[in-house]
Motif scaffolding. Structure first.
Motif, mmCIF file in Angstrom:
data_model
loop_
_atom_site.group_PDB
_atom_site.id
_atom_site.type_symbol
_atom_site.label_atom_id
_atom_site.label_comp_id
_atom_site.label_asym_id
_atom_site.label_seq_id
_atom_site.Cartn_x
_atom_site.Cartn_y
_atom_site.Cartn_z
ATOM 1 N N MET A 65 0.790 -1.274 0.140
ATOM 2 C CA MET A 65 0.046 0.035 -0.014
ATOM 3 C C MET A 65 1.062 1.238 -0.061
ATOM 4 O O MET A 65 2.386 1.238 0.449
ATOM 5 C CB MET A 65 -0.839 0.080 1.333
ATOM 6 N N TYR A 77 -7.701 -1.738 5.119
ATOM 7 C CA TYR A 77 -6.941 -0.284 5.130
ATOM 8 C C TYR A 77 -7.113 0.323 6.509
ATOM 9 O O TYR A 77 -6.283 0.857 6.903
ATOM 10 C CB TYR A 77 -7.506 0.581 4.121
ATOM 11 N N ALA A 116 -10.863 1.832 -2.167
ATOM 12 C CA ALA A 116 -9.640 3.004 -2.136
ATOM 13 C C ALA A 116 -9.757 4.090 -3.188
ATOM 14 O O ALA A 116 -9.345 5.116 -2.788
ATOM 15 C CB ALA A 116 -8.326 2.027 -2.463
ATOM 16 N N SER A 161 -3.874 3.126 0.676
ATOM 17 C CA SER A 161 -4.506 2.841 -0.660
ATOM 18 C C SER A 161 -3.583 1.859 -1.411
ATOM 19 O O SER A 161 -2.351 1.923 -1.060
ATOM 20 C CB SER A 161 -5.212 3.815 -1.554
ATOM 21 N N THR A 205 -4.048 1.290 8.860
ATOM 22 C CA THR A 205 -3.789 2.507 9.217
ATOM 23 C C THR A 205 -3.719 2.780 10.621
ATOM 24 O O THR A 205 -2.828 3.254 11.194
ATOM 25 C CB THR A 205 -4.905 3.406 8.503
ATOM 26 N N SER A 216 -10.702 5.483 4.616
ATOM 27 C CA SER A 216 -10.605 3.869 4.827
ATOM 28 C C SER A 216 -11.359 3.279 3.805
ATOM 29 O O SER A 216 -12.661 3.325 3.803
ATOM 30 C CB SER A 216 -11.101 3.712 6.354
#
Length: 340
Positions: A145, A181, A204, A221, A185, A176
């Motif tokens: 990502m 993700y 994303a 993403s 995160t 998100s």
């Protein structure tokens, strides 16, 4: 790049392995029970158009992969393979559609780790079972990502973002695009000592689109979703979540280089069918998909997205999926994310 586990997850992984839900998954047979397992079923397949469902909107890694695969399967089998995007509801809509489809090989699912692994970790109750409701067909590729901010953002480095996040706890927001993700995160934020607000999106691509417009402060993403906006100067990529820099972004450091020495989070995309799809059909599709992704055109296509091909058959994918559920569970535990 090689696919690796993070050493920092050992304690959390042992805890996750002890959880009854993980034990239950680990005791499943390599493939679900298969009905109508006859050679004749595969001989005539496909005799009509095949639908390939994707749980994210156009412009994402899963979508571009599905369209590449559909084109190659159509050329191979002489029947249309049509991509159908069904985004939203944390991939529940697409996953349910495939799980409930006739198990005849005419509905397939090009799915990422979000519906097939991460959702099992993120949600207390799912309207589908990511293991029991699907027949694994082929493992395709994985990729790191990227962490992006708007081009207008004052954050030129990850350190700038962290510094401001610590100065204004809970004031930053991030896009998100899926459960994956969010976990990735939150793990980054946990290690950085920063709190931020998650803004959910249907994938994303829309998350990054809003990022470019300044609706959120940052977002993780896949590179496919981030590339166009970064190349046109609307967003800025600050870091990569894998263990090496991207070939197309050689000046962008990895989070590991920036002091997150054990941080390693990647997405993957694979091919599934509804449970009980006849094994000869699964094998026919699996052989085709693996051969396609081990070919030169796939290497060039995936290379443009900075992904890494790791093609494998049905049984390889099933074991990999079970291992990934455990891995994402360990990440969620370390990030302190409770099930929703």
């Amino acid at each position: 790049m090689r696919y690796q586990w993070m050493d920092m997850w050992k304690v959390a992984r042992r805890a996750a392995l002890a959880a009854s839900s993980m034990v239950a998954l680990a005791t499943l047979s390599p493939l679900p029970a298969i009905a109508g397992d006859t050679a004749g079923a595969a001989a005539a397949y496909p005799a009509k158009p095949v639908r390939i469902v994707v749980s994210f909107p156009p412009g994402t890694g899963s979508d571009s992969t599905a369209r590449f695969l559909a084109q190659k399967l159509e050329a191979r089998f002489g029947q249309p393979f049509v991509v159908e995007n069904r985004p939203g509801a944390n991939s529940f809509i697409a996953a349910q559609a495939v799980a409930r489809a006739d198990p005849d090989g005419y509905t397939l699912f090009v799915a990422s780790n979000s519906p097939m692994a991460t959702n099992a970790v993120q949600f207390k109750s799912l309207p589908y079972d990511p293991v029991k409701d699907f027949a694994p067909v082929a493992r395709l590729y994985y990729g790191a990502m990227v962490l992006s901010v708007p081009a207008s953002s004052p954050y030129r480095t990850v350190q700038d973002l962290i510094r401001d996040g610590k100065a204004r706890p809970g004031k930053l927001s991030y896009g998100s695009g899926s459960a994956s993700y969010q976990i990735a995160t939150e793990l980054f934020l946990k290690q950085a000592g920063v709190k931020a607000v998650a803004i959910p999106y249907k994938g994303a691509a829309p998350a990054v689109a809003d990022l470019a417009g300044g609706q959120v402060d940052f977002a993780l993403s896949d590179y496919t979703a981030a590339a166009a906006l970064a190349q046109t100067g609307k967003t800025r990529i600050l870091a990569v979540t894998g263990d090496k820099r991207l070939d197309v972004q050689p000046n962008v450091p990895t989070l590991q280089e920036l002091g997150f020495k054990d941080y390693y989070m990647v997405n993957w995309v694979s091919l599934f069918a509804p449970a009980h799809t006849p094994r000869p059909i699964v094998d026919k599709l699996s052989q085709a998909a693996v051969e396609i992704f081990n070919g030169k055109e796939a290497a060039e296509f995936i290379g443009r997205t900075n992904g890494q091909i790791f093609a494998g058959g049905a049984d390889v994918l099933r074991q990999f999926q079970l291992d990934e559920i455990k891995r994402w569970s360990a990440a969620a535990t370390l990030a302190g994310i409770p099930k929703q």
